[in-house]
Design an enzyme around this catalytic site. Structure first.
Site, short mmCIF file in Angstrom:
data_model
loop_
_atom_site.label_atom_id
_atom_site.label_comp_id
_atom_site.label_asym_id
_atom_site.label_seq_id
_atom_site.Cartn_x
_atom_site.Cartn_y
_atom_site.Cartn_z
N CYS A 1 -52.52 -73.17 17.11
CA CYS A 1 -51.58 -73.75 18.06
C CYS A 1 -50.76 -72.61 18.64
CB CYS A 1 -50.66 -74.77 17.37
SG CYS A 1 -49.33 -75.38 18.45
N ASP B 1 -24.12 -83.94 23.85
CA ASP B 1 -25.50 -83.54 23.58
C ASP B 1 -26.17 -84.66 22.77
OD1 ASP B 1 -27.88 -82.20 23.23
OD2 ASP B 1 -27.12 -80.83 21.70
N ASP C 1 -20.40 -92.77 13.56
CA ASP C 1 -21.55 -93.37 14.24
C ASP C 1 -21.22 -93.51 15.71
OD1 ASP C 1 -23.66 -94.82 15.19
OD2 ASP C 1 -23.29 -96.61 13.96
N CYS D 1 -31.88 -84.64 26.54
CA CYS D 1 -33.30 -84.51 26.22
C CYS D 1 -34.11 -85.67 26.81
CB CYS D 1 -33.50 -84.43 24.70
SG CYS D 1 -32.91 -85.87 23.79
N GLU E 1 -20.23 -85.88 14.68
CA GLU E 1 -21.66 -86.02 14.43
C GLU E 1 -21.87 -87.22 13.51
OE1 GLU E 1 -25.55 -85.98 13.58
OE2 GLU E 1 -24.69 -84.74 15.18
N CYS F 1 -55.49 -82.69 21.51
CA CYS F 1 -54.20 -82.74 20.82
C CYS F 1 -53.14 -83.22 21.79
CB CYS F 1 -53.85 -81.36 20.28
SG CYS F 1 -52.18 -81.19 19.64
#
Length: 432
Positions: A157, A363, A342, A389, A315, A75
């Site tokens: 999992c 973020d 946007d 991220c 956002e 996986c």
């Protein structure tokens, strides 16, 4: 192809594979760790590097541990279960440091202590792929294999919350029992503090017997089930008739309501620690005007509003902005405004962008905030907290903030949002 050779692993790549060199060419080896010697099978060749899998370990790393999951290696959901959590964190910090140096040409003045939380059963949001395989007479329910054309045949999992992660075999049997088993494309998982919801994406209308089977499963396991026949707006509850999802941020006395397909941070425990660290780094006071970009449901915006004078959240998804406003009202927070925009486009002339702010929280998605940094931050903003991220886009944007906007990269650190994966979540403080 399929050549077998003996190699020594010298490093760990950004995606968790071992790195070796054969005749001057880089070789990425799945499942191998630095310091190991292995016989490997080359499975893919390209111009600049080759890829391989371990056939036999000849010398093992002292850090290697037994993976907890029986599906490790088949996986693609986790690639680092053979490495202890502390070593995983150290590897992720090295990736972040290397990206800062190589891409941004910057380095933090100090490293923050890594943020960690419970490493198992943490995943409260996710998407399971579903595929009926007639030859196996079975519905596969799980994540993708290394080859994304195939769904891994999972029975359990351990990174998913146990209410779902330990019921994958039952979900497989459930889907296999449906007349629409070939029409179920995916199952979206979303868990709040009090409710777990599964959204079944079906390509054709479900017959009554299938709907009844899903309701029986939902009742037996006290799980909410919703149906999705088209786009996000097509999601409707099957059982119960009303599905309420929310999570609490206790340090700020805030409850955030969300819908099953909304973006929320995958790791609930880590999310609380991340919010606390972000606000600590912002050093908020009651006179601060703060801008929160890529604000989603108000995950950071609403806690910031508890400490600052005024907050603006922006956002790109209008539906999330609407729910952010609802969450602010439900929590009695009046010193906050939300705008839909946007942020990949030039918003320099937008009314919210022309205001003055003391502090900024970013973020962004994996692509980063390059477009935003063309017109922000304006004068008067002397403190930025950047939650990332993707270490590459953070490093690029750090170079922009330091070299073009006159900021110092005061501090940075990693946050283990996705234990046992190579995903690097990080936070950085910029001060001007």
């Amino acid at each position: 192809m399929n050549q077998i050779t003996e190699v020594s692993i010298t490093d760990l790549s950004h995606d968790g594979r071992g790195v070796a060199h054969v005749n001057g060419k880089t070789l990425f080896v799945a499942g191998a760790l630095p310091g190991e010697t292995a016989r490997v099978r080359i499975v893919k060749r390209s111009r600049h590097f080759d890829e391989a899998k371990v056939e036999e370990l000849l010398q093992r790393s002292p850090e290697r541990i037994a993976p907890r999951c029986p599906h490790f290696g088949g996986c693609s959901g986790c690639t680092l279960q053979h490495l202890p959590p502390a070593a995983q964190i150290a590897a992720k910090q090295r990736v972040l440091a290397e990206n800062f140096e190589r891409i941004g040409k910057v380095a933090p003045l100090r490293w923050l202590e890594p943020l960690t939380a419970e490493p198992w059963g943490y995943r409260r949001k996710g998407r399971l792929s579903v595929k009926w395989v007639a030859k196996k007479d079975k519905a596969l329910v799980g994540f993708r294999e290394d080859n994304p054309r195939f769904v891994a045949d999972l029975s359990e999992c351990h990174t998913l919350l146990p209410a779902i992660g330990l019921r994958l075999a039952e979900l497989s049997r459930l889907v296999g029992s449906l007349t629409a088993r070939e029409q179920i494309a995916q199952i979206e998982i979303a868990a709040g503090d009090q409710c777990v919801a599964l959204t079944f994406r079906h390509l054709q209308p479900l017959v009554d017997s299938d709907r009844a089977a899903l309701v029986d499963f939902a009742k037996a396991h006290e799980i909410a089930i919703l149906l999705q026949s088209g786009g996000p707006d097509s999601v409707v509850p099957l059982w119960p008739e009303q599905v309420s999802l929310s999570f609490r941020i206790p340090d700020f006395d805030i409850d955030i309501a969300f819908r099953p397909l909304d973006f929320i941070q995958v790791n609930g425990g880590m999310n609380l620690r991340m919010i606390a660290r972000a606000l600590e780094l912002l050093e908020l006071n009651a006179s601060d005007h703060v801008l929160d970009l890529f604000c989603g449901l108000g995950n950071f915006t609403l806690p910031i509003a508890r400490r600052a004078g005024e907050v603006v959240g922006v956002e790109g998804e209008a539906a999330l902005v609407a729910r952010s406003r609802e969450n602010a009202q439900a929590n009695g927070i009046g010193n906050v405004e939300f705008f839909a925009a946007d942020l990949a486009a030039d918003q320099a002339d937008a009314p919210w962008a022309r205001r003055s702010y003391h502090k900024l929280l970013l973020d962004p998605p994996r692509s980063g905030a390059a477009a935003v940094l063309e017109y922000l931050p304006r004068k008067g903003c002397d403190r930025i907290v950047y939650v990332s991220c993707h270490p590459g886009s953070l490093a690029r944007d750090a170079g922009t903030l330091v070299n073009r906007h006159g900021f110092t990269l005061e501090a940075a650190g990693v946050m283990d949002m996705f234990p046992h994966t190579a995903h690097v979540e990080s936070i950085a403080l910029f001060v001007r």
